[in-house]
Design a protein around this motif. Structure first.
Motif, PDB file in Angstrom:
ATOM      1  N   SER A   1     -26.428  77.163  30.340  1.00 16.48           N
ATOM      2  CA  SER A   1     -25.588  76.635  29.261  1.00 16.48           C
ATOM      3  C   SER A   1     -24.251  77.350  29.189  1.00 16.48           C
ATOM      4  O   SER A   1     -23.297  76.809  28.635  1.00 16.48           O
ATOM      5  N   SER A   2     -24.173  78.563  29.725  1.00 14.72           N
ATOM      6  CA  SER A   2     -22.891  79.254  29.736  1.00 14.72           C
ATOM      7  C   SER A   2     -21.948  78.689  30.795  1.00 14.72           C
ATOM      8  O   SER A   2     -20.743  78.943  30.751  1.00 14.72           O
TER       9      SER A   2
ATOM     10  N   PRO B   1     -22.849  72.190  29.956  1.00 18.22           N
ATOM     11  CA  PRO B   1     -23.714  71.655  28.889  1.00 18.22           C
ATOM     12  C   PRO B   1     -24.970  71.040  29.490  1.00 18.22           C
ATOM     13  O   PRO B   1     -25.041  70.799  30.700  1.00 18.22           O
ATOM     14  N   PRO B   2     -25.981  70.771  28.688  1.00 17.38           N
ATOM     15  CA  PRO B   2     -27.250  70.270  29.241  1.00 17.38           C
ATOM     16  C   PRO B   2     -27.129  69.004  30.071  1.00 17.38           C
ATOM     17  O   PRO B   2     -27.866  68.842  31.044  1.00 17.38           O
TER      18      PRO B   2
ATOM     19  N   GLN C   1     -26.397  69.871  33.743  1.00 14.63           N
ATOM     20  CA  GLN C   1     -27.202  70.934  34.346  1.00 14.63           C
ATOM     21  C   GLN C   1     -28.185  70.427  35.384  1.00 14.63           C
ATOM     22  O   GLN C   1     -28.904  71.225  35.992  1.00 14.63           O
TER      23      GLN C   1
ATOM     24  N   TYR D   1     -30.185  69.539  21.786  1.00 13.98           N
ATOM     25  CA  TYR D   1     -30.401  69.552  23.237  1.00 13.98           C
ATOM     26  C   TYR D   1     -30.728  68.145  23.738  1.00 13.98           C
ATOM     27  O   TYR D   1     -30.198  67.711  24.770  1.00 13.98           O
TER      28      TYR D   1
ATOM     29  N   LYS E   1     -28.518  66.295  26.336  1.00 16.26           N
ATOM     30  CA  LYS E   1     -29.134  66.150  27.655  1.00 16.26           C
ATOM     31  C   LYS E   1     -29.229  64.692  28.073  1.00 16.26           C
ATOM     32  O   LYS E   1     -28.985  64.343  29.231  1.00 16.26           O
TER      33      LYS E   1
ATOM     34  N   TRP F   1     -24.384  70.351  20.890  1.00 16.05           N
ATOM     35  CA  TRP F   1     -24.907  71.543  21.545  1.00 16.05           C
ATOM     36  C   TRP F   1     -23.885  72.681  21.524  1.00 16.05           C
ATOM     37  O   TRP F   1     -24.230  73.839  21.687  1.00 16.05           O
TER      38      TRP F   1
ATOM     39  N   GLY G   1     -24.132  77.376  21.676  1.00 16.63           N
ATOM     40  CA  GLY G   1     -23.828  78.242  22.797  1.00 16.63           C
ATOM     41  C   GLY G   1     -23.015  79.455  22.417  1.00 16.63           C
ATOM     42  O   GLY G   1     -22.673  80.262  23.279  1.00 16.63           O
TER      43      GLY G   1
END
Length: 1484
Positions: free
Chosen positions: A758-759, A762-763, A766, A868, A872, A918, A922
């Motif tokens: 997440s750093s 964003p989901p 990913q 999330y 996501k 989200w 973070g």
């Protein structure tokens, strides 16, 4: 520039070396002037002699001097040296270096290049050669000399800094010459190839990059193409080694390599190239392909030979594979060349050295799984898969297998990588295998059959999360009639011939699959199967593997070696205990093994299970499992006795306990360390979470290492049970320390990886790594342990979780919900209702809002999970959200936001938060309130709430608010009351019913509140707290303030313009409507469970009624006369329900009785004629609800003072006549206990009889004797009614003996009740009063019979046969036989008694063994039936003729209940009929 020229430089003879042409001898050139050999050289002073006199400058003097200087330099210049000059002397000295310095001023640069060009043109004319040829020779010679300067590095492909500077100057001059048509590329290339071994690869690259000469032109100009290929291959390999070597020129080396690869790919794989060719059309593409192929072959051979980690070959291979990337081909990706190159490369890999036979592949393929492949090979496959789609890859694989001899190791490794790294390919591979099977059976194609089996086995090695296990696939393909093998005998022969051919080569696992899950074969071809099984078992015997000694839970699809039985048995024991713990039943596999596989069960499984140990004080899962097996006779007595004796010995010598179960720490820690390393690798790869192939590869390694870390097979599949049983209140992981460590490692890794990913992204960007990781955690029978650990963390340790833990676990819950279709349901215990829950519902059950701490955790978790999910799956359909999120979770989030943040209660504005939900999560320091409000205001979330299943309704709000415990609430009492007022009156009351509101109807709000309150009290959630907690409704803990809101709303309704208590509406009071609806929904029946459920429900009703104003029971008087309140709803509730479940043998409890009479007095206070109102109500009770009056008589000593006090205070007069009648009945009953004459009995008789019965019950034995003596003079109806009440008392004493024995003052024991019944029966028989009618009461009876039925519970009426035959010793047999109705009643009672016994209802009245002998003889149902039967058989012959009327009808309805009694009755009836035939008729 680097060298200084001496004073004799101008007089030196010039020469250059350009290939074969050498101009070292000045005499060979006619046009060249210079001193002859041997001529005296003049000194510098002589040259200047005669010029002492200074010449006057003229108009053209300067130009003349310049021209003279140029002629002088042209005559005495070393051209090769000049072109290599890069640095000159100080400005005071005369040199040409500054003139060609590319760093100098532009004027100087222009001067130098123009000067060199002019000089080359002059010398070319002197030599008689074209200037282009001369300049090309000069440039080539200069490059060779420059490269030769680094001769100490014989194998170096890169230039040093000095060489690069010189080459840069040369390129600048060459570009000038090209621009002025003074340079020949072709001649230049030819000159270079003559000394190719002296060339540097970087020099060629720079010439190409700066457009001096392209690589294509260089290659075209070479005569020996094979030598060029070898030279390029050698230099590219050296370049790859230097790329990976630590040096300052790594970037240059990488750029060179990328350019060369890109050029070769375009040259070799681009179609319709319009580049000029001077050689044959196919030669240049072939050269490029040859170079690329030689590099690939070198890499593959190096991999096959085995590479050391830091060896030059390893570095070279790694560097070459790194060029297969988007970074290399990004600029040409729009062309079709990269795709064709990747396809060609894949073909080369698959067909490289096809020396392995199919038999070798069958034997060795388990070593070619993804996790065991060389990392370099997997990385190459993954890079090749980037450009090619899954469909193209599978199609290409199929084409190569059909047209080439293949390297099976590479082919199967490619299959593993394909199904691991491309989820879309999994179904494609499955479909491809199906087509191969169909083709194989259609034409008996052995190649297709081999390919299908090898591909399936390889894909199955990667685990069930990627591909079905081999056992499942084999059973699905051949275990049914739909399989392709069943179409003909030819197909069956082909199949078994193929399987038989595999036997010598394949592993034991696969043969075990074929034997235990054999193909479906018609009976007439059964011999084919039996022959194969015989062959396979023979082979297994050779391998020393026994089917009978197989482990219970061995994974037949596992690639690992078959374990020895003694090694597998401990794993089977642990798995069986785990299943037993979660299901509470002996696993099916254990039961089957105890019958069909006794050698393994007795010799291995039981010894592993019965390992001696110190037994725990509280039996654990292992002990409970052993005891269950013992009860099922699955453990031999001798073995069990030995085990118990060894355990007893172990308690004295604990150091000798269970030596076989001790595991060396190193044996456990080593696999765990490997797992930790694999998890660390995944953490390092999170810098780019979108790299699905890299992350999937690492997750596959983790999955590979999970099995050894857990001490189980590679993957023993999911839990055997279709449900996972888990106790939320006490989740335990007994004897599973290693599994707990593994689960904690996985959970920690997931949370860390999510935060790391997440750093960076964003989901939604990913990739699917989280879903793959989650599915890995669901394998290896790990899911129950994962869910148990999550239960411990969220339900019991929630407040101690950090923000990263909450985020990670919330995301894990989302992905577990995403996979809900393939995961078993969870059967949870308290506090949630005992039911099967899906995974999202399970997480919802773990999160509560009871306390301030649990509310905060729930808010954090819901915020994280919803945010999330929305981020996501933002680009996917809403259906995925429905799978991932429980509606209860979203409703809890709404509930907590409303409750905790007052700003959320205001209507939302049209403005919308543009950022993703989200994003706030973070932040390093997470502000959960800001994150929750950000999510709340987001448009996407608000649109989600429009879905009916996600919207928080009034009912949902009540259910959640009832769970709040006020003493540990985050809101104060005042804040909580304000919140309730807002929620009920401002939010839900005004909402439409379709949106979960009340349509503005306060009565609806009350109705829903009562309904939810009753549901809450019935649920196990309300009993999950300390016994000292404040109670809502007797035994139910919750938010008592909600009940206060009900009382307030009920008061508002009463004071409204249309008070519901008038009952004028046909709908009735809302409270009784709720009761009726709920009672109709309850399961009917008289079994224990249904009765207890209904009794608990009715107790709740009673408590609700007692908590509301008493006028609810009676209602306000009607306006019109007669002024009687409407009590029909309460009467109906009493007659239908409370009479059966909340009464004490003919009377209601004290609380509800007092509440009714208080309501009656309140109704009288609202009436114009209070006395009339009371009389009419109590008169109605006599016919509609007589148990109210008998209840008043039972509790009269406590009820009378309050009635007198309130009536005198309100109405200033005597009690109404009907109340006085009750008072008189009580006085009549009390007079029986005094020595005086009994007072006359008031009417009706059953009222007086009830009062007398209650008095007798409460009197001592002596008083009872004297009271019974006074009955002789009472009316017949009173005695019959008293006998009825005494029968109820007798049954009550049997049904509740413990109550009767604890307080003799309340009611006598069963013996006393039997004695009272007998005495009253004696009076009735003495006065010849018929009492048999009491045992034939029906609802259709009018008058007294109907009243009596409403005075006793239905259970007591059903048990009358028991009371009837309990009084056998008191019967006057002679008198009874003479009664016509006796036989019919006796037979009917006997039949019903038998039915009660068969139904098990007589067990409720069984007499304990510690009771008196007399009472035992009366209370034993079997003995009572025996006596009743004997009594009937003796009485039947003595009964008169009229007793047998309607007997056939009675026997016909009963069936074959007692053949002997039926025969006796029919025989006696027939005998009576025959006697009538021989009697003379009475004619007159």
């Amino acid at each position: 520039m680097g060298r200084q020229r001496g004073p004799h430089a101008a007089s030196r003879c010039w020469e250059w070396e350009c290939g074969a042409l050498t101009m070292a001898d000045p005499r060979g050139l006619d046009s060249v002037s210079g001193p002859a050999p041997g001529a005296r050289r003049r000194a510098w002073a002589e040259l200047l002699a005669g010029r002492v006199t200074r010449q006057k400058p003229g108009p053209g003097t300067g130009q003349k001097v310049q021209d003279s200087a140029v002629r002088l330099l042209r005559s005495h210049l070393d051209w090769s040296g000049l072109l290599l000059e890069v640095e000159g002397p100080p400005c005071k000295k005369l040199c040409l270096g500054p003139l060609i310095d590319h760093d100098g001023p532009e004027a100087c640069s222009n001067l130098s290049t123009s000067f060199i060009g002019s000089a080359l043109r002059d010398h070319a004319s002197q030599l008689g050669v074209p200037v282009a040829v001369l300049s090309s020779q000069m440039a080539a010679s200069s490059i060779v000399r420059m490269c030769a300067a680094g001769a100490e590095h014989a194998h170096r492909v890169l230039l040093d800094t000095e060489q690069r500077k010189k080459l840069s100057s040369l390129i600048e001059i060459t570009q000038y010459l090209l621009a002025h048509s003074m340079f020949s590329r072709l001649f230049f290339c030819q000159e270079l190839w003559k000394v190719q071994n002296s060339l540097s690869l970087e020099a060629l690259w720079r010439l190409h990059v700066h457009n001096v000469v392209s690589l294509w032109e260089l290659l075209e100009s070479c005569a020996d193409l094979q030598a060029v290929v070898s030279w390029l291959f050698r230099n590219l390999r050296l370049l790859c080694e230097q790329v990976e070597a630590p040096c300052q020129h790594t970037d240059i080396a990488r750029a060179m390599l990328s350019d060369f690869v890109r050029i070769f790919v375009l040259m070799g794989f681009q179609k319709n190239s319009d580049l000029r060719r001077n050689v044959e059309p196919e030669q240049m593409p072939q050269v490029a392909r040859d170079v690329l192929e030689r590099m690939l072959l070198f890499a593959l051979e190096a991999l096959a030979a085995g590479l050391q980690e830091e060896s030059p070959a390893h570095k070279a291979v790694s560097c070459w594979f790194s060029t297969f990337s988007g970074q290399t081909f990004g600029s040409i990706i729009s062309t079709d060349a990269p795709k064709r190159f990747f396809s060609h490369t894949l073909t080369q890999i698959l067909t490289h050295k096809p020396v392995l036979r199919v038999s070798d592949a069958v034997q060795m393929q388990r070593e070619w799984s993804f996790a065991k492949m060389p990392p370099l090979l997997t990385s190459l496959f993954r890079k090749l898969f980037v450009i090619l789609s899954p469909e193209e890859l599978v199609g290409h694989l199929q084409e190569v297998l059909e047209t080439h001899e293949v390297n099976w190791q590479h082919v199967l490794s490619c299959v593993s990588t394909l199904v691991i790294c491309l989820p879309e390919a999994q179904q494609l591979v499955h479909d491809w295998v199906a087509r191969l099977l169909a083709r194989a059976f259609e034409s008996c194609d052995l190649d297709s059959m081999v390919t299908a089996f090898l591909v399936v086995r390889q894909a199955a090695l990667e685990g069930p999360s990627v591909f079905p296990s081999y056992a499942d696939w084999f059973q699905a393909s051949f275990g049914s009639a739909r399989g392709s093998h069943g179409c003909s005998k030819k197909a069956l022969v082909f199949l078994f011939k193929f399987l038989s051919d595999l036997v010598p080569f394949e592993g034991a696992r696969y043969m075990q699959v074929h034997i235990l899950h054999p193909p479906l074969v018609p009976n007439k071809y059964r011999s084919l199967l039996t022959d194969y099984i015989t062959l396979a078992k023979t082979r297994l015997a050779d391998l020393k593997v026994s089917i009978e000694n197989m482990g219970l839970y061995e994974d037949l699809s596992s690639a690992r070696d078959v374990t020895e039985p003694h090694s597998q048995a401990p794993q089977d024991v642990e798995k069986a205990i785990l299943l037993f713990e979660h299901t509470g039943k002996i696993p099916v596999a254990v039961m089957e093994a105890s019958i069909f596989r006794r050698p393994y069960y007795l010799s291995h499984f039981l010894p592993a299970l019965l390992t001696p140990r110190v037994l725990p004080r509280v039996p654990d899962s292992r002990a409970a499992f052993i005891e269950s097996l013992k009860r099922a006779d699955k453990i031999p007595s001798s073995l069990y006795s030995t085990y118990r004796h060894a355990c007893s010995t172990a308690e004295k010598n604990p150091e000798n306990t269970a030596p076989g179960m001790k595991v060396e720490p190193n044996c456990v820690d080593e696999p765990l360390k490997l797992l930790m390393i694999a998890l660390g690798g995944l953490r390092a790869a999170m810098t780019d979470p979108a790299q699905y192939d890299v992350l999937s590869a690492q997750i596959a390694v983790i999955s590979e290492r999970l099995g050894p870390a857990l001490g189980v097979s590679e993957d023993d599949g999911s839990c055997e049970a279709s449900k996972i049983q888990l106790s939320v209140l006490a989740p335990e992981l007994e004897q599973q320390e290693q599994k707990v460590r593994v689960v904690d490692l996985l959970l920690t890794s997931f949370c860390q990886n999510l935060m790391a990913a997440s750093s960076f992204a964003p989901p939604d960007r990913q990739g699917p790594w989280a879903a793959r990781f989650t599915m890995t955690m669901c394998g290896h029978a790990l899911l129950p342990a994962v869910l148990t650990r999550l239960c411990q963390l969220l339900h019991h340790q929630g407040p101690s979780l950090s923000a990263s833990h909450v985020l990670g676990l919330a995301a894990l819950a989302v992905h577990l919900g995403e996979s809900r279709s393939v995961l078993p349901e969870v059967h949870v215990g308290p506090p949630a209702p005992a039911r099967d829950l899906s995974i999202p519902e399970f997480f919802n059950s773990l999160l509560t809002c009871r306390t301030a701490e649990s509310s905060r955790l729930c808010l954090k978790f819901c915020t994280a999970a919803i945010s999330y999910s929305l981020c996501k799956f933002s680009s996917q359909s809403r259906d995925i959200l429905y799978c991932c999120l429980s509606p209860g979770l979203i409703k809890k989030f709404q509930f907590l936001v409303f409750r905790l943040f007052s700003e959320a209660r205001d209507p939302l504005s049209q403005e919308d938060t543009a950022g993703l939900a989200w994003k706030p999560l973070g932040l390093p320091s997470m502000d959960w309130q800001r994150a929750a409000l950000c999510l709340w205001r987001q448009r996407t979330f608000q649109e989600l709430l429009k879905e009916k299943q996600f919207h928080l309704t009034y009912r949902d709000w009540l259910q959640l608010e009832l769970e709040i415990q006020p003493e540990v609430d985050s809101l104060s009492d005042t804040e909580r009351r304000d919140f309730h007022q807002w929620a009920i009156h401002e939010h839900f009351l005004s909402q439409p019913a379709a949106a979960g509101g009340c349509d503005g109807d306060l009565e609806t709000a009350c109705t829903v509140l009562v309904d939810v309150l009753l549901d809450f009290c019935q649920s196990s959630r309300s009993h999950n707290h300390s016994e000292n907690s404040d109670l809502v409704l007797g035994g139910c803990t919750g938010n008592r303030d909600i009940f206060s809101r009900l009382q307030e709303m009920a008061a508002d309704l009463e004071q409204g313009p249309a008070a519901p208590y008038s009952h004028s509406s046909s709908r009735g009071h809302f409270l009784f409507r709720v009761f009726r609806r709920r009672l109709q929904a309850l399961a009917s029946g008289w079994d224990v469970a249904a009765r207890l459920r209904k009794q608990q429900e009715l107790l709740m009703y009673k408590r609700v009624l007692l908590s509301l104003p008493p006028l609810v029971l009676v209602g306000s008087p009607q306006v019109e006369q007669p002024a009687a309140p409407d009590c029909d709803e309460f009467f109906h509730l009493v007659n239908s329900e409370l009479r059966n479940f909340c009464s004490q043998g003919g009377a209601l409890s004290h609380d509800i009785t007092v509440h009714f009479f208080r309501g009656l007095l309140n109704a009288c206070s609202q009436s114009r004629d209070p006395s009339l109102t009371a009389n009419l109500t109590l008169t109605a009770c006599q016919t509609k609800c007589p148990i109210v009056l008998t209840s008043a008589l039972l509790w009269w000593p406590r009820l009378e003072p309050e009635l007198h006090c309130r009536w005198r205070r309100c109405f200033q007069g005597p009690l109404p006549p009907e109340l006085q009648r009750l008072q008189e009945a009580q006085q009549f009953a009390q007079s029986f206990l005094s020595p005086d004459t009994a007072a006359p009995a008031p009417g009706p008789a059953w009222v007086s009889a009830a009062a007398l019965h209650f008095v007798i019950q409460q009197a001592g034995k002596e008083s009872v004797e004297s009271a019974l003596e006074k009955l002789d003079c009472q009316r017949e109806e009173l005695l019959v009614c008293l006998f009825f009440f005494s029968l109820m008392g007798l049954l009550s004493s049997h049904l509740t003996p413990h109550i009767r024995q604890t307080s003799s003052a309340k009611a006598g024991d069963s013996l006393k009740a039997l004695h009272v019944c007998g005495e009253i029966l004696g009076f009735l028989q003495k006065r010849k009063i018929s009492w048999l009618v009491l045992f034939q009461l029906t609802e259709t009876d009018a008058g007294l019979g109907r009243v009596l039925l409403r005075l006793a519970p239905d259970e007591y009426i059903r048990l009358l046969p028991l009371a009837f035959y309990s009084l056998l010793s008191y019967f006057d047999k002679d008198a009874l036989i003479r009664e016509n109705a006796f036989l019919h009643v006796a037979v009917d009672m006997y039949m019903k008694l038998t039915c009660l016994f068969v139904a098990g209802e007589t067990s409720a009245v069984s007499t304990p063994a510690n009771r008196s002998q007399e009472l035992q003889s009366q209370g034993d149902p079997v003995g009572l039936i025996r006596k009743a039967r004997l009594f009937l058989l003796q009485s039947i012959p003595q009964c008169p003729k009229k007793s047998f009327s309607n007997m056939e009808e009675l026997l016909a309805t009963s069936g074959d209940w007692d053949p002997e009694v039926s025969t006796a009755l029919l025989s006696r009836q027939q005998a009576v009929s025959d006697t009538d035939l021989y009697q003379e008729p009475h004619l007159f």
